[in-house]
Design an enzyme around this catalytic site. Structure first.
Site, PDB file in Angstrom:
ATOM      1  N   GLY A  23       1.024  -1.059  -0.166  1.00 33.65           N
ATOM      2  CA  GLY A  23      -0.150   0.088   0.038  1.00 33.65           C
ATOM      3  C   GLY A  23       0.879   1.234   0.027  1.00 33.65           C
ATOM      4  O   GLY A  23       2.020   1.304   0.681  1.00 33.65           O
ATOM      5  N   VAL A  55       4.939  -1.250   3.156  1.00 38.07           N
ATOM      6  CA  VAL A  55       4.552   0.395   2.878  1.00 38.07           C
ATOM      7  C   VAL A  55       5.458   0.575   1.635  1.00 38.07           C
ATOM      8  O   VAL A  55       6.450   0.571   1.585  1.00 38.07           O
ATOM      9  CB  VAL A  55       5.001   1.093   4.045  1.00 38.07           C
ATOM     10  CG1 VAL A  55       4.874   2.419   3.843  1.00 38.07           C
ATOM     11  CG2 VAL A  55       4.196   0.473   5.168  1.00 38.07           C
ATOM     12  N   LYS A  56       4.789   1.238   0.736  1.00 38.67           N
ATOM     13  CA  LYS A  56       5.327   1.512  -0.595  1.00 38.67           C
ATOM     14  C   LYS A  56       5.648   3.090  -0.500  1.00 38.67           C
ATOM     15  O   LYS A  56       4.858   3.992  -0.071  1.00 38.67           O
ATOM     16  CB  LYS A  56       4.487   1.399  -1.827  1.00 38.67           C
ATOM     17  CG  LYS A  56       5.080   0.763  -2.838  1.00 38.67           C
ATOM     18  CD  LYS A  56       3.832   0.445  -3.989  1.00 38.67           C
ATOM     19  CE  LYS A  56       4.481   0.068  -5.064  1.00 38.67           C
ATOM     20  NZ  LYS A  56       3.332   0.130  -6.519  1.00 38.67           N
ATOM     21  N   VAL A  57       6.976   3.259  -0.772  1.00 38.64           N
ATOM     22  CA  VAL A  57       7.499   4.784  -0.504  1.00 38.64           C
ATOM     23  C   VAL A  57       8.136   5.196  -1.761  1.00 38.64           C
ATOM     24  O   VAL A  57       9.011   4.526  -2.099  1.00 38.64           O
ATOM     25  CB  VAL A  57       8.391   4.712   0.716  1.00 38.64           C
ATOM     26  CG1 VAL A  57       8.755   6.238   0.652  1.00 38.64           C
ATOM     27  CG2 VAL A  57       7.811   4.309   2.099  1.00 38.64           C
TER      28      VAL A  57
END
Ligand code: E4P
Length: 218
Positions: free
Chosen positions: A57, A83-85
């Protein structure tokens, strides 16, 4: 090789999971918009329940503190959340902080070997180089994958390479030949992987012969 499904379409995820072809899922704000659900946290939780594997996400804040806060909130939704950054200067600081807190990070929007090197050093669990978008601007997306795989091997980085922005079956073949850990594949490309005209032609011939046999009686 692991197949992640590059979509937020729950029905497609369920179908591909049932085929045994879904080891994880990646989403991004555009895929969320395409799915048309504003309750994105609830949707991510539903996807996690189906997949039982890594589900990315993406944060939407652009500053480090905002990304870290959003990342921690996303990670608390389900143990499978990654966690997509985005790989920016602010993003890199957020990656290091999130990884330091034991949260799995997927470094996204990667277009160069140097970016891949930085995110590995920041402790990202996954790197997502976008091959299709590089091809779109006349660069060689798969060469970037080859280079990242080689650099990571040189130094023993544990960051897993997710080939992203996959547009067609040859991207999947090339990813496998290069030893990428994962390809994240849109549902329509998964369907294309199984298709071969000689399979269809061969099956039609078998069926025609079978019908002839049935019609011929004894
Ligand atoms: C996945 O992590 C990426 O967000 C996705 O593969 C991008 O694909 P696109 O270039 O087709 O939008």
């Amino acid at each position: 090789m692991k197949f992640f499904i590059d979509t937020a379409d729950l029905a497609a995820i369920r179908e591909i999971k049932a085929m045994g072809m879904c080891d994880g899922v990646t989403t991004n704000p555009s895929l969320m918009a395409k799915a048309g659900r504003k309750d994105t946290d609830a949707l991510l939780k539903e996807i996690c329940a189906v997949v039982q594997g890594p589900v990315s996400g993406e944060v939407t804040a652009l500053d480090t503190d905002g990304m870290v806060a959003e990342g921690k909130r996303l990670a608390a939704l389900d143990k499978h959340i990654v966690v997509k950054v985005p790989t920016t200067y602010e993003g890199l600081k957020a990656m290091a902080e999130l990884a330091g807190a034991g949260i799995a990070v997927n470094a996204t929007l990667v277009f160069s070997v140097n970016q891949a090197l930085l995110v590995a050093k920041a402790g990202a669990a996954y790197v997502s180089p976008f091959v299709g978008r590089l091809d779109d601007v006349g660069e060689d997306g798969m060469q970037l994958i080859a280079d990242i795989v080689e650099v990571y091997d040189n130094y023993g980085y544990e960051t897993e390479v997710i080939v992203a922005s996959v547009r067609h079956p040859m991207h999947v073949v090339d990813s496998a030949l290069l030893g990428a850990h994962i390809a994240t594949i849109p549902p329509e490309v998964i369907r294309k992987l199984v298709a071969h005209p000689l399979t269809d032609k061969g099956l039609a011939a078998f069926m025609a012969d079978w019908e002839k046999l049935q019609g011929g009686g004894k």
